[in-house]
Design a protein around this motif. Sequence first.
Motif, mmCIF file in Angstrom:
data_model
loop_
_atom_site.group_PDB
_atom_site.id
_atom_site.type_symbol
_atom_site.label_atom_id
_atom_site.label_comp_id
_atom_site.label_asym_id
_atom_site.label_seq_id
_atom_site.Cartn_x
_atom_site.Cartn_y
_atom_site.Cartn_z
ATOM 1 N N GLU A 56 29.640 62.631 29.393
ATOM 2 C CA GLU A 56 28.673 61.760 28.755
ATOM 3 C C GLU A 56 27.329 62.475 28.679
ATOM 4 O O GLU A 56 27.224 63.650 29.010
ATOM 5 C CB GLU A 56 28.580 60.436 29.521
ATOM 6 N N SER A 57 26.306 61.765 28.267
ATOM 7 C CA SER A 57 25.019 62.393 28.000
ATOM 8 C C SER A 57 24.482 63.208 29.164
ATOM 9 O O SER A 57 24.028 64.337 29.003
ATOM 10 C CB SER A 57 23.997 61.312 27.618
ATOM 11 N N ASP A 58 24.552 62.641 30.362
ATOM 12 C CA ASP A 58 23.917 63.306 31.502
ATOM 13 C C ASP A 58 24.894 63.915 32.496
ATOM 14 O O ASP A 58 24.485 64.671 33.386
ATOM 15 C CB ASP A 58 22.997 62.330 32.253
ATOM 16 N N LYS A 81 23.984 67.395 28.560
ATOM 17 C CA LYS A 81 24.396 68.081 27.328
ATOM 18 C C LYS A 81 23.199 68.757 26.662
ATOM 19 O O LYS A 81 22.124 68.184 26.561
ATOM 20 C CB LYS A 81 25.029 67.094 26.359
ATOM 21 N N CYS A 211 24.022 55.766 33.528
ATOM 22 C CA CYS A 211 23.339 57.015 33.172
ATOM 23 C C CYS A 211 21.887 56.927 33.622
ATOM 24 O O CYS A 211 21.355 55.829 33.823
ATOM 25 C CB CYS A 211 23.378 57.250 31.659
ATOM 26 N N ALA A 215 18.438 59.046 29.529
ATOM 27 C CA ALA A 215 19.546 59.201 28.583
ATOM 28 C C ALA A 215 19.819 57.935 27.796
ATOM 29 O O ALA A 215 20.768 57.887 27.006
ATOM 30 C CB ALA A 215 20.810 59.620 29.336
ATOM 31 N N LEU A 222 17.742 64.132 25.765
ATOM 32 C CA LEU A 222 19.173 64.092 26.042
ATOM 33 C C LEU A 222 19.912 63.379 24.915
ATOM 34 O O LEU A 222 19.342 62.575 24.180
ATOM 35 C CB LEU A 222 19.437 63.363 27.364
ATOM 36 N N GLU A 223 21.203 63.654 24.826
ATOM 37 C CA GLU A 223 22.022 62.990 23.807
ATOM 38 C C GLU A 223 22.100 61.496 24.111
ATOM 39 O O GLU A 223 22.273 61.088 25.257
ATOM 40 C CB GLU A 223 23.422 63.610 23.807
ATOM 41 N N PHE A 224 21.968 60.678 23.070
ATOM 42 C CA PHE A 224 22.038 59.226 23.262
ATOM 43 C C PHE A 224 23.136 58.661 22.366
ATOM 44 O O PHE A 224 23.177 58.930 21.170
ATOM 45 C CB PHE A 224 20.700 58.581 22.907
ATOM 46 N N ASN A 225 24.048 57.895 22.967
ATOM 47 C CA ASN A 225 25.157 57.307 22.229
ATOM 48 C C ASN A 225 24.849 55.845 21.920
ATOM 49 O O ASN A 225 24.694 55.029 22.824
ATOM 50 C CB ASN A 225 26.455 57.409 23.036
#
Length: 566
Positions: A56-58, A81, A211, A215, A222-225
């Motif tokens: 996942e992101s973190d 990531k 997370c 995030a 950071l990548e965020f979903n």
Amino acid sequence: MKNLDNLCMNCFEELTQGSVCANCDYDNDTQTSFVYLQPKTILNDRYAIGAFVSHESDAATYMAYDMQELKVVTVREFLPKGIAARLEGSVDVHVRERFKPSFDKLKNSFIRLWETISELKNLSAVIPTYDVFELNSTAYAVSEYMETISLREFLLRNPDGNILWDQARIMFMPVLTTLEALHSKGIIHGGICPDNLVLCRDGKVRLKSFCIAEANTMSSELEFNVNDGYTALEQYENNHKMCPATDIYAFSACIFRALVGQNPPDAKSRELNDKLMIPNTIAEKIPTYVIRALGGGLQIYPEKRTQDINTFREQLNASPTVIATASQDEKVQRENKRTEKAEDFEPVIEEEHYKGYPVYDDKPKKNKNNKIIIVVLVILIIAAIGAGVYVAKNGGIGKKEENTSPSVAVAQYEVPDFVSAGYNQSDIENNGAWNKQFKLTFTSKYSTDVEEGIVFEQSIEAGKKVDQNTEIVLTVSKGVQTESVPNVAGQTVDEATKALTDKGFKVSTVEVYNDGSHTANTVKESYASAPAAGSTAAVGEEIVLQVYGEVQTTSAVEPENEIGTD
């Protein structure tokens, strides 16, 4: 202790039929990318890493085996990531140079998050975490392993795709106690959705996939979903801030999905059309107080949303306070409707009203009364005009009156501390009281110390009393100013230094060997600078140039003294 050589790396049961586990169907010949820990890696002389689960992101998650407690666990490894990875053959996490300060800060957030969750392991809706430690230049959190099914899968297995409130209430309400405890510790989950609410074998619903806070917004590095329908408006790029109401929005959306059978529209689209449609056949099965509670929890703007879990719980439980308030509101609405109906549709009132006007047969009396009224009004108007002229010429009615008449005092207010609390511009603009008391204006400038968007200077110091509507200028941070490092390869030191200092960088040089084929005091053609040309660096950062020195002359070496090579 089990011998790892013949164990499935997913369930840690013995392999009896080759590489494919008869117990869980996992293929133990599955290759794991060198970016992740390899199966059978041992952490802290205790945890045997198994199958890679997700990234996942973190963090990355692995199945693992606790060789001390002799049980299957899950291990979460901090591996943000785009910032950190691994070099092939190494267990240590490799961080790009320019991300090292961010990595350390984010790693500390990861440790604080999971240490706090480990303190709350007795809460019914949290999967217990019992070990947090640092190793391999990163950090790890170890949690119990539980067999689960996601809320989404549970609902899809239901023939109707939804459930009734009586069943939903038993499932969802205990989670609110856990959320309340998390919020009291400063933890916002930020990712609640039907995939992260899971049903366990003990019948309890639990939260998973925590997370770090960094995030959970689109503005993060950071990548965020995004979870469409469940991600709150403030998690997109805007001036709103995450708060406990962020989780209330997502949790309300999960209840909506469970009761209605479909996801609510995503928050961005609801800014334009804030309508939540529930089919009549379903709405009639949902208690009115539940629909009202979901309406409060799903308000699009966080400041208008239900603000805390306790209030939300009372609304869903229809507590006496909530029922009394709702009944009073309905009573007022009924009274208003009756009043409106009487005014609109009762002709008797209309007839009596018109009877109050003089009829045409009374014309002489009407004219006489009107003339008296008109004469009196004319006299009063003339007197008022005369008094006004006198006041204008003499500056007032008299000294005695002027001295004794009270003057209107200008209200004064104490200037708040806009800086220390970490407010952003939206926080202050949305505070009605401050905007009535002061004239607040904003400016912005770069800061190396203050996060972008945060107010860090105010033109009038906190605590000072000023008149109402006094202007206060608040300075908002634009974050760290960055520039692209120019390519100065082959330039003279003076030329390269000027090009870099014009961009706001500091410059230092390192002399490298010159075999005579390069001009002295010029920058190397390859690997000219650090950071490299084209990369982004903070203004004020030092750029190191590799510069050729003077040509070095050497005396000839006698053949017999040369060192040969095999």
